[in-house]
Write a protein that holds these residues in place. Sequence first.
Motif, short mmCIF file in Angstrom:
data_model
loop_
_atom_site.label_atom_id
_atom_site.label_comp_id
_atom_site.label_asym_id
_atom_site.label_seq_id
_atom_site.Cartn_x
_atom_site.Cartn_y
_atom_site.Cartn_z
N ARG A 236 0.92 -1.22 0.12
CA ARG A 236 0.03 0.06 -0.12
C ARG A 236 0.87 1.30 -0.13
NH1 ARG A 236 -5.47 -0.16 3.49
NH2 ARG A 236 -5.55 -1.86 2.00
N SER B 16 -0.78 6.86 1.99
CA SER B 16 -2.29 6.66 1.86
C SER B 16 -2.97 7.54 3.09
CB SER B 16 -2.80 5.40 2.19
OG SER B 16 -2.05 4.58 3.33
N ASP C 40 -6.65 -0.39 -7.15
CA ASP C 40 -7.24 0.24 -6.02
C ASP C 40 -7.63 -0.51 -4.74
OD1 ASP C 40 -9.13 1.86 -4.46
OD2 ASP C 40 -10.47 2.34 -5.98
N SER C 41 -6.90 -0.20 -3.59
CA SER C 41 -7.16 -0.80 -2.24
C SER C 41 -8.55 -1.17 -2.03
CB SER C 41 -6.43 -0.34 -1.41
OG SER C 41 -6.78 0.85 -0.77
N LYS C 42 -9.62 -0.05 -2.31
CA LYS C 42 -10.90 -0.26 -2.01
C LYS C 42 -11.57 -1.32 -2.68
CE LYS C 42 -12.12 4.07 -2.49
NZ LYS C 42 -10.89 4.46 -3.19
N ALA C 43 -11.06 -1.60 -4.08
CA ALA C 43 -11.75 -2.74 -4.99
C ALA C 43 -10.64 -3.30 -5.82
CB ALA C 43 -12.53 -1.66 -6.06
N GLU D 97 -2.25 0.38 -4.31
CA GLU D 97 -1.54 -0.55 -3.98
C GLU D 97 -0.74 -0.89 -5.05
OE1 GLU D 97 -3.98 -3.06 -0.68
OE2 GLU D 97 -4.15 -3.60 -2.49
N ASN E 274 -6.80 6.96 5.29
CA ASN E 274 -8.33 7.27 5.00
C ASN E 274 -9.03 6.30 4.00
OD1 ASN E 274 -7.18 7.93 2.58
ND2 ASN E 274 -7.52 10.21 2.92
N GLY E 275 -8.49 5.44 3.71
CA GLY E 275 -8.96 4.18 2.57
C GLY E 275 -8.73 4.75 1.36
N ASN E 276 -8.35 5.94 0.88
CA ASN E 276 -8.05 6.22 -0.46
C ASN E 276 -6.95 6.00 -0.80
OD1 ASN E 276 -10.70 7.31 -0.75
ND2 ASN E 276 -10.03 9.24 0.27
N CYS E 277 -6.67 4.80 -1.33
CA CYS E 277 -4.95 4.13 -1.50
C CYS E 277 -4.94 3.45 -2.79
CB CYS E 277 -4.59 3.14 -0.32
SG CYS E 277 -5.07 3.68 1.40
#
Length: 65
Positions: A13, A17, A37-40, A25, A20-23
Amino acid sequence: MNAMEPSTRYWRRSSYSGGNGNCVEVTTLSGAIAVRDSKAPNAGVLVVDRHRWAEFLASLSSSVR
């Protein structure tokens, strides 16, 4: 599954970052860098040539100065 497929690799990651979840990888492949995208993580992967990735990082560090 091919051992070089990004989904089977160790993902790192971004150190920027901030939790805050906007990362993003990244993982290394043979001659390339994969970005997701780490969220998806299953939404898709961008694969970039190592030389182009190095140019991208250099342009970021020069714009921060």
